[in-house]
Design an enzyme around this catalytic site. Structure first.
Site, PDB file in Angstrom:
ATOM      1  NE  ARG A   1      17.267 -25.522 -14.928  1.00 45.71           N
ATOM      2  CZ  ARG A   1      18.386 -25.455 -14.216  1.00 45.71           C
ATOM      3  NH1 ARG A   1      19.470 -26.104 -14.622  1.00 45.71           N
ATOM      4  NH2 ARG A   1      18.444 -24.754 -13.120  1.00 45.71           N
TER       5      ARG A   1
ATOM      6  CB  THR B   1      27.480 -24.431  -7.184  1.00 45.73           C
ATOM      7  OG1 THR B   1      26.694 -25.622  -7.114  1.00 45.73           O
ATOM      8  CG2 THR B   1      28.021 -24.120  -5.807  1.00 45.73           C
ATOM      9  N   GLY B   2      24.308 -23.867  -7.302  1.00 41.23           N
ATOM     10  CA  GLY B   2      23.030 -23.722  -6.605  1.00 41.23           C
ATOM     11  C   GLY B   2      21.896 -23.692  -7.602  1.00 41.23           C
TER      12      GLY B   2
ATOM     13  CB  SER C   1      25.567 -32.686 -10.169  1.00 45.35           C
ATOM     14  OG  SER C   1      26.722 -32.623  -9.378  1.00 45.35           O
TER      15      SER C   1
ATOM     16  CB  THR D   1      26.257 -28.215 -14.185  1.00 42.20           C
ATOM     17  OG1 THR D   1      25.322 -28.777 -13.272  1.00 42.20           O
ATOM     18  CG2 THR D   1      25.510 -27.311 -15.143  1.00 42.20           C
TER      19      THR D   1
ATOM     20  CB  THR E   1      27.509 -26.100 -11.061  1.00 46.42           C
ATOM     21  OG1 THR E   1      26.176 -26.083 -11.475  1.00 46.42           O
ATOM     22  CG2 THR E   1      28.433 -25.579 -12.130  1.00 46.42           C
TER      23      THR E   1
END
Ligand code: GLY
Length: 317
Positions: free
Chosen positions: A177, A200-201, A47, A167, A149
């Site tokens: 995006r 992060t998320g 990622s 990320t 991330t």
């Protein structure tokens, strides 16, 4: 006094390198850049950087940011392709008086002119994940489980604080995006007079709370980083569920300018890394309680071994 905190176990080797620089009196900007580059260069972290998972067109588009907590300089790139270390490009941009956040082709042109290393960031392993995912029925937009991330906050011996992120964003995202990671205040924030935070998320939800800035703001009001992280995450999670019926993954780390740290999450399985004076960098695992509060424990040796084994296991298509 110095310290460093970072999201996810994948940051461990990088934090180790950054911490060594800080221990020797190095600069928080150099240390955080070095640490994030280490994660970007490792092909098995899917990622971030090289080996990051591609968008729905099978292109690896990367987001990264850097913030200097002394000057409040910010630099970021979004949806950049074919450059090895987006965090370094973001840091270079942070020195620009204007045009310091660049996307796509504009970011690539800047990187080319400045002589940054070009690299095809799409690995065979990432292609295999892509093909596997294409075959699966479920195409729901969500962060790839357990990986996201890398976000870091750093404090050097002179009291300077920095934050940085990098990320590949959501796996199978739409071309163009952009998530929270290059967005100041959402994915990261640093103010040497107070502290820093990083997220992060699910970017789409993290941005709804400008959550990294919110944590720094709460620390400025006098809250300990742990209390600030918990309050911000609990509150955004609650608001999202109340207004929208659900909340995406939200995991945050923070450190203040005394080297005190905190973390909070609304998911199970969040790991993070802390380095501080007088101790080796450690990996912690957060457990989410029923009351929404988190407890932490140091990762066991079994967990650490299993982590690397699963990261490097062959992709079964
Ligand atoms: N938090 C990373 C992203 O949503 O892109």
């Amino acid at each position: 006094m110095w310290g460093m905190i970072a999201t996810w176990r994948m940051a461990l080797e990088g934090v180790g390198k950054g911490a060594e620089m800080l221990r020797q009196g190095g600069d928080a900007g150099d240390a955080v850049e070095r640490a994030v580059r280490e994660v970007e260069d490792f092909p098995y972290y899917k990622s971030v950087g090289y080996g990051g998972l591609p968008n729905e067109d099978m292109e690896v588009e990367l987001d990264a940011a850097f913030m200097d907590g002394d000057t409040l300089d910010i630099g970021a790139v979004a949806a950049i392709k074919d450059y090895a270390n987006p965090v370094s490009i973001a840091r270079r941009l942070s020195g620009e008086p204007v045009n310091s956040v660049l996307v796509g082709e504009g970011a690539e042109r800047f990187a080319h002119k400045e002589g940054f290393e070009r690299k095809n960031m799409l690995t065979d392993r990432a292609k295999a994940f892509y093909r596997k995912r294409k075959k699966e029925d479920e195409q729901e937009l969500k962060p790839y489980k357990g990986h996201d991330t890398v976000g870091m906050v750093c404090l050097d011996q002179k009291g300077k604080m920095t934050a940085a992120t990098s990320t590949s964003g959501l796996f199978m995202k739409k071309k163009g995006r952009v998530g929270d990671s290059p967005i100041a205040g959402s994915g990261f924030y640093a103010d040497s007079k107070v502290g820093g935070a990083s997220a992060t998320g699910l970017g789409e939800d993290l941005m709804k709370g400008c959550i990294s800035y919110e944590i720094v703001r709460l620390m400025k009001e006098g809250l300990h980083p742990q209390e600030a992280c918990e309050r911000a995450v609990l509150s955004l999670d609650r608001e999202l569920k109340e207004r929208r019926g659900k909340a995406g993954d939200l995991s945050l780390i923070a450190m203040n300018n005394k080297g005190e740290w905190g973390a909070a999450t609304n998911i199970q399985g969040f790991s993070f890394v802390v380095a501080a004076e007088g101790a080796e960098p450690k990996v912690y695992l957060a457990t989410l309680g029923e009351d929404g509060r988190c407890t932490f424990q140091e990762a066991s040796r079994e967990w650490m071994e299993d982590y690397m084994r699963t990261r490097m296991a062959p992709v079964e298509e």
